[in-house]
Design a protein around this motif. Structure first.
Motif, PDB file in Angstrom:
ATOM      1  N   LYS A   7      39.742  57.207  43.189  1.00  0.00           N
ATOM      2  CA  LYS A   7      39.483  55.816  43.566  1.00  0.00           C
ATOM      3  C   LYS A   7      40.775  55.281  44.160  1.00  0.00           C
ATOM      4  O   LYS A   7      41.856  55.760  43.830  1.00  0.00           O
ATOM      5  CB  LYS A   7      39.028  54.984  42.380  1.00  0.00           C
ATOM      6  N   GLU A  31      31.590  45.595  40.982  1.00  0.00           N
ATOM      7  CA  GLU A  31      31.191  46.240  39.743  1.00  0.00           C
ATOM      8  C   GLU A  31      30.984  45.200  38.648  1.00  0.00           C
ATOM      9  O   GLU A  31      31.700  44.210  38.560  1.00  0.00           O
ATOM     10  CB  GLU A  31      32.240  47.262  39.294  1.00  0.00           C
ATOM     11  N   ARG A  72      32.316  49.032  44.679  1.00  0.00           N
ATOM     12  CA  ARG A  72      31.835  50.405  44.858  1.00  0.00           C
ATOM     13  C   ARG A  72      30.818  50.436  45.988  1.00  0.00           C
ATOM     14  O   ARG A  72      30.177  49.433  46.295  1.00  0.00           O
ATOM     15  CB  ARG A  72      31.207  50.931  43.578  1.00  0.00           C
ATOM     16  N   ARG A  89      35.065  53.998  45.612  1.00  0.00           N
ATOM     17  CA  ARG A  89      35.393  52.859  44.764  1.00  0.00           C
ATOM     18  C   ARG A  89      36.806  52.360  45.055  1.00  0.00           C
ATOM     19  O   ARG A  89      37.707  53.139  45.328  1.00  0.00           O
ATOM     20  CB  ARG A  89      35.303  53.355  43.326  1.00  0.00           C
TER      21      ARG A  89
END
Length: 155
Positions: A7, A31, A72, A89
């Motif tokens: 990420k 998220e 994301r 992400r």
């Protein structure tokens, strides 16, 4: 060797504002960690000061982490346990100091052919600013800054 999961982590003064901007800019989903936050608060495993209300007063109001927020890709899987994306992400983490120098790493946003100027205008409406327009032998792009001054390019 198998490919590694990763990420991108970006330092931020306001992780939730950055997550809101980048979710809108990229068409990503913010998220939702409220399930895990609520569970840990109820168990006394984290202090209330480690949390805050995300999007307070709005229909999507929910508890979240004070110092962390993430976005994301909407098509990627999500952990049912903690709400974290399991694919593409970006995580924003609160840091005490402001950005002071040029990024060593940046995102390139690729607009559909013929729509770069419209995309730049849309990103400006979201809070980004144009730093400069570049036209070189190898191509043309617009260097922009997100609301906290992190540079990115629109190709």
């Amino acid at each position: 060797m198998n490919a590694l999961h990763w990420k991108l982590v970006i330092d931020a003064a306001d992780p939730h504002a950055q997550a809101t901007f980048w979710a809108a800019a990229l068409g990503y989903a913010e998220e939702d960690h409220s399930g895990l936050v609520g569970k840990l608060l109820a168990a006394g495993a984290v202090p209330a000061e480690a949390t805050l209300t995300v999007h307070a007063g709005e229909p999507e109001e929910r508890p979240g982490w004070h110092d962390l927020a993430a976005v994301r890709h909407p098509d990627d899987p999500v952990s049912e346990e903690n709400g974290a994306g399991l694919g593409r992400r970006i995580l924003f983490q609160r840091v005490p100091g402001a950005k002071t120098v040029k990024n060593r790493l940046h995102l390139d946003v690729h607009a559909p052919s013929g729509t770069r100027d419209a995309e730049v205008e849309r990103l400006e409406r979201l809070g980004a600013s144009v730093l400069r327009r570049v036209a070189e032998q190898g191509g043309a792009w617009v260097v922009m800054a997100d609301p906290e001054g992190n540079e990115f390019c629109v190709q």
